[in-house]
Design a protein around this motif. Sequence first.
Motif, PDB file in Angstrom:
ATOM      1  N   GLY A   1     -54.531  -0.295  49.684  1.00 43.12           N
ATOM      2  CA  GLY A   1     -53.608  -0.507  48.340  1.00 43.12           C
ATOM      3  C   GLY A   1     -51.884  -0.660  48.975  1.00 43.12           C
ATOM      4  N   GLU A   2     -51.976  -1.362  47.976  1.00 45.40           N
ATOM      5  CA  GLU A   2     -49.907  -1.514  48.343  1.00 45.40           C
ATOM      6  C   GLU A   2     -49.267  -0.377  47.678  1.00 45.40           C
ATOM      7  OE1 GLU A   2     -47.920  -3.996  49.477  1.00 45.40           O
ATOM      8  OE2 GLU A   2     -49.692  -4.541  50.006  1.00 45.40           O
ATOM      9  N   LEU A   3     -49.206   0.974  48.528  1.00 50.78           N
ATOM     10  CA  LEU A   3     -48.839   1.715  48.100  1.00 50.78           C
ATOM     11  C   LEU A   3     -47.023   2.172  47.519  1.00 50.78           C
ATOM     12  CD1 LEU A   3     -50.518   4.402  50.194  1.00 50.78           C
ATOM     13  CD2 LEU A   3     -51.317   3.975  48.550  1.00 50.78           C
ATOM     14  N   ALA A   4     -47.291   2.509  46.145  1.00 52.42           N
ATOM     15  CA  ALA A   4     -45.265   2.414  45.995  1.00 52.42           C
ATOM     16  C   ALA A   4     -44.779   3.392  44.637  1.00 52.42           C
ATOM     17  CB  ALA A   4     -45.273   0.937  45.032  1.00 52.42           C
ATOM     18  N   PRO A   5     -45.402   4.713  45.932  1.00 53.13           N
ATOM     19  CA  PRO A   5     -45.327   6.055  44.708  1.00 53.13           C
ATOM     20  C   PRO A   5     -43.955   5.736  43.385  1.00 53.13           C
ATOM     21  CG  PRO A   5     -44.878   7.134  47.095  1.00 53.13           C
ATOM     22  CD  PRO A   5     -45.277   4.454  46.894  1.00 53.13           C
ATOM     23  N   ALA A   6     -44.565   6.391  42.820  1.00 52.37           N
ATOM     24  CA  ALA A   6     -43.135   6.094  41.551  1.00 52.37           C
ATOM     25  C   ALA A   6     -42.622   8.096  41.398  1.00 52.37           C
ATOM     26  CB  ALA A   6     -43.739   6.314  40.543  1.00 52.37           C
ATOM     27  N   ALA A   7     -41.374   8.201  41.281  1.00 54.05           N
ATOM     28  CA  ALA A   7     -40.773   9.611  41.334  1.00 54.05           C
ATOM     29  C   ALA A   7     -41.373  10.480  40.037  1.00 54.05           C
ATOM     30  CB  ALA A   7     -39.683  10.222  41.504  1.00 54.05           C
ATOM     31  N   ASP A   8     -41.657  11.910  39.892  1.00 53.02           N
ATOM     32  CA  ASP A   8     -41.660  12.394  38.623  1.00 53.02           C
ATOM     33  C   ASP A   8     -40.442  12.294  37.747  1.00 53.02           C
ATOM     34  OD1 ASP A   8     -39.747  14.704  38.334  1.00 53.02           O
ATOM     35  OD2 ASP A   8     -40.714  14.553  40.468  1.00 53.02           O
ATOM     36  N   VAL A   9     -40.810  12.194  36.115  1.00 53.36           N
ATOM     37  CA  VAL A   9     -40.003  11.795  34.838  1.00 53.36           C
ATOM     38  C   VAL A   9     -38.619  12.622  35.047  1.00 53.36           C
ATOM     39  CG1 VAL A   9     -40.096  11.379  32.992  1.00 53.36           C
ATOM     40  CG2 VAL A   9     -41.959  10.155  34.253  1.00 53.36           C
ATOM     41  N   ASP A  10     -38.986  14.197  35.544  1.00 50.57           N
ATOM     42  CA  ASP A  10     -38.259  15.256  35.189  1.00 50.57           C
ATOM     43  C   ASP A  10     -37.056  14.869  36.005  1.00 50.57           C
ATOM     44  OD1 ASP A  10     -38.882  16.062  32.828  1.00 50.57           O
ATOM     45  OD2 ASP A  10     -40.181  17.530  33.829  1.00 50.57           O
ATOM     46  N   SER A  11     -37.512  14.734  37.262  1.00 48.60           N
ATOM     47  CA  SER A  11     -36.246  13.897  38.547  1.00 48.60           C
ATOM     48  C   SER A  11     -35.652  12.870  38.461  1.00 48.60           C
ATOM     49  CB  SER A  11     -37.787  13.841  39.835  1.00 48.60           C
ATOM     50  OG  SER A  11     -37.941  15.673  39.627  1.00 48.60           O
ATOM     51  N   ILE A  12     -36.194  11.730  37.876  1.00 48.24           N
ATOM     52  CA  ILE A  12     -35.341  10.652  37.821  1.00 48.24           C
ATOM     53  C   ILE A  12     -34.745  11.414  36.531  1.00 48.24           C
ATOM     54  CG2 ILE A  12     -36.334   8.927  36.122  1.00 48.24           C
ATOM     55  CD1 ILE A  12     -36.833   8.042  39.487  1.00 48.24           C
TER      56      ILE A  12
ATOM     57  N   GLN B   1     -31.516  12.482  47.282  1.00 52.17           N
ATOM     58  CA  GLN B   1     -32.581  11.304  48.011  1.00 52.17           C
ATOM     59  C   GLN B   1     -33.697  10.859  47.969  1.00 52.17           C
ATOM     60  OE1 GLN B   1     -33.090  13.636  52.146  1.00 52.17           O
ATOM     61  NE2 GLN B   1     -33.263  12.210  52.852  1.00 52.17           N
ATOM     62  N   VAL B   2     -33.635   9.472  48.013  1.00 51.02           N
ATOM     63  CA  VAL B   2     -35.258   8.737  48.408  1.00 51.02           C
ATOM     64  C   VAL B   2     -35.781   8.871  49.598  1.00 51.02           C
ATOM     65  CG1 VAL B   2     -36.725   6.972  47.073  1.00 51.02           C
ATOM     66  CG2 VAL B   2     -34.100   8.004  45.202  1.00 51.02           C
ATOM     67  N   GLU B   3     -37.258   8.970  49.273  1.00 49.64           N
ATOM     68  CA  GLU B   3     -37.261   8.513  50.483  1.00 49.64           C
ATOM     69  C   GLU B   3     -39.502   8.567  50.462  1.00 49.64           C
ATOM     70  OE1 GLU B   3     -39.025   8.559  53.708  1.00 49.64           O
ATOM     71  OE2 GLU B   3     -36.595   7.636  54.130  1.00 49.64           O
TER      72      GLU B   3
ATOM     73  N   GLY C   1     -33.950  15.845  45.497  1.00 51.86           N
ATOM     74  CA  GLY C   1     -34.840  15.253  46.636  1.00 51.86           C
ATOM     75  C   GLY C   1     -35.890  13.946  45.745  1.00 51.86           C
ATOM     76  N   LEU C   2     -36.250  12.908  45.939  1.00 57.38           N
ATOM     77  CA  LEU C   2     -37.126  12.027  44.886  1.00 57.38           C
ATOM     78  C   LEU C   2     -37.707  11.534  45.217  1.00 57.38           C
ATOM     79  CD1 LEU C   2     -34.683   9.709  42.627  1.00 57.38           C
ATOM     80  CD2 LEU C   2     -35.675  12.061  42.052  1.00 57.38           C
ATOM     81  N   PHE C   3     -39.240  11.530  45.897  1.00 56.73           N
ATOM     82  CA  PHE C   3     -40.182  11.881  46.619  1.00 56.73           C
ATOM     83  C   PHE C   3     -40.939  10.422  45.815  1.00 56.73           C
ATOM     84  CE2 PHE C   3     -45.472  11.548  47.585  1.00 56.73           C
ATOM     85  CZ  PHE C   3     -44.990  11.733  48.557  1.00 56.73           C
ATOM     86  N   GLY C   4     -40.538   9.468  46.642  1.00 58.24           N
ATOM     87  CA  GLY C   4     -41.595   8.528  45.823  1.00 58.24           C
ATOM     88  C   GLY C   4     -41.083   6.973  47.028  1.00 58.24           C
TER      89      GLY C   4
ATOM     90  N   GLY D   1     -38.690   1.022  46.360  1.00 53.52           N
ATOM     91  CA  GLY D   1     -38.055  -0.200  45.465  1.00 53.52           C
ATOM     92  C   GLY D   1     -38.377   0.492  43.907  1.00 53.52           C
ATOM     93  N   THR D   2     -39.605   1.640  44.049  1.00 55.36           N
ATOM     94  CA  THR D   2     -40.418   1.778  42.878  1.00 55.36           C
ATOM     95  C   THR D   2     -39.138   2.601  42.303  1.00 55.36           C
ATOM     96  OG1 THR D   2     -42.078   1.409  43.481  1.00 55.36           O
ATOM     97  CG2 THR D   2     -41.955   2.915  41.443  1.00 55.36           C
ATOM     98  N   VAL D   3     -38.779   3.505  42.975  1.00 54.47           N
ATOM     99  CA  VAL D   3     -37.978   4.316  42.497  1.00 54.47           C
ATOM    100  C   VAL D   3     -36.681   4.099  41.526  1.00 54.47           C
ATOM    101  CG1 VAL D   3     -36.463   7.099  42.736  1.00 54.47           C
ATOM    102  CG2 VAL D   3     -38.414   6.643  43.557  1.00 54.47           C
ATOM    103  N   THR D   4     -35.969   2.933  42.439  1.00 55.61           N
ATOM    104  CA  THR D   4     -35.392   2.456  42.053  1.00 55.61           C
ATOM    105  C   THR D   4     -35.080   1.874  40.889  1.00 55.61           C
ATOM    106  OG1 THR D   4     -34.502   2.169  44.206  1.00 55.61           O
ATOM    107  CG2 THR D   4     -33.162   1.045  42.619  1.00 55.61           C
TER     108      THR D   4
END
Length: 561
Positions: free
Chosen positions: A182-193, A300-302, A317-320, A323-326
Amino acid sequence: MSSMPGGKAIVDTLLKEDVNHVFGLIGSAGMEIFDALHGTPEIRFIGVRDERTGTHMADGYARAANRAGVIIAGQNGPGATNLVTGLAQAAAAYSPVIALAGSLSSGHVYRDAFQEVDQQALLRPVTKKTWTATQARRLPEMVHEAFRTALAPRRGPVALNLPRDILAEVVDFDDGPSGWRGELAPAADVDSIARAALFLAGSARPLILAGGGVKNGRCHKVVLQLAELLHAPVVMSPGHGDAIPCGHPLYAGQMGPRGNLVATDLARRADVILAIGTRIGFNTTFYSHHNLNPHATIIQVETDPLALGRFMPIALGLFGDAGTVTAQLCRELAGHTATHAMRWREDFQRKRAALLKTRDEDGARVTTPLQPATLFKILRDISPEDSMFTMDAGTLCLQATDQMRYAQPPSLFTPLDFGLVGFSYACGLGVKLACPTRTVVSLMGDGGFGMTMSEIGTAVMHGINSICVVMNNGCWGAEKAYQRDFFGGRYIGADVSNPPYDKVAELFGAAGFQVDEAAQLEPALQAALVCGKPAIIDVQIDPNALYSFRRDSFKHRDPKK
């Protein structure tokens, strides 16, 4: 099911993985694979002169094509040992290289057999994962797993050892488990965003630090959308100066010890730093705050959770996926007006314009011997917009890394994470095969080119028309600079005697050009661009134009001693 030798099953599985280029050096342990490739015109086999440089080609191909690069070492023992340096380089760059290594017959293991070496133990430290096949029937499964592993975040090289008896065994094969990924592009959680958006919205001096995650994710458009919302300049980690197009007004170039002073000054003064797709690691910081504001709020986005806050303290820290997090941040900040950051942006743009003017003025000073700045200016002026540059390690390439124009991402390929000399030319051949319509220029020092010039033959044989600019200063420049600056000019092993590389190129059947003075450089580059052959330009560079990049490593030395 169908009956076939194990080697044929491997090639059939490569087809199912949509492989269309394979690099390799033939050898008796892998003959069944090569015989199957002979009957598979859908896959172009690029026979190389050395497994190390073949691995660099696969590495360059993987980075440029954004897919796995495949290298086959057909000979067990020496063929496999030659893979190590190339795989270590790929591992440091998180490049998805798949090494298929011929191996000793199963019945000969631990018998001091001819060319016996423990390939499993040898390759494990320089790969994401190493296997040794034990059953012919499972070969398709293992090849699919190699692709799955190499391409899964965080990407990296893998090695599959293939005993020759298993490759020769004829059994009934099915395709094995699915090769689906699958094309894995995980998003960060809403509160962290939401928290990150608050930090960014309140910033008067916002800065985006873009790393390999932006380049490899091909997500520069959304990063620039966010930068424009915030009026945030974009600096890049070293080796990733092509993460965004250089023509954008917020492009600042590379920061840190290997970057430029304007970009580094931004990082020293920013109040909020959004680090996207970067570890904020060694080449960016040397693990210190000398080039990074210690009081800045760092977000930091990683895609690797272990990288978050690993080397530098962070506020969030934003785990994701980069491109998706941005994109999430763009949506959260929609309608934001960053008028309070306009002065920051305008101040940066004045300083950036002054830097570019100074570079061009330095490059316009014509001297003999030729200075690196002159070469870099002419390359900037002459190289087409689609140019892709590969670099080597060493003082001249390190000076060049932030100097080229990276107009169309991806367009910069370096060995900076591993610091490997002898990488650039072979890497450029792989890049050219991945992007045959684009211009590929490889910059190398004379020492590094001497290590790998046999691959001119590969370029000629397969019509890989890249351009290699050999910056010939007759020495191992980085080390000679250290001996000059910290060891009283007591030179040992620093000077290199070279043949005329333009003549070597011609003997191989490539185009060769010799440049001894600035007036010859532009005509040589123009001729190389249109010659329709692999081209080598031997440029004589001032041997005194050396720079000690790692001065911090010699703080214990008194330069007068």
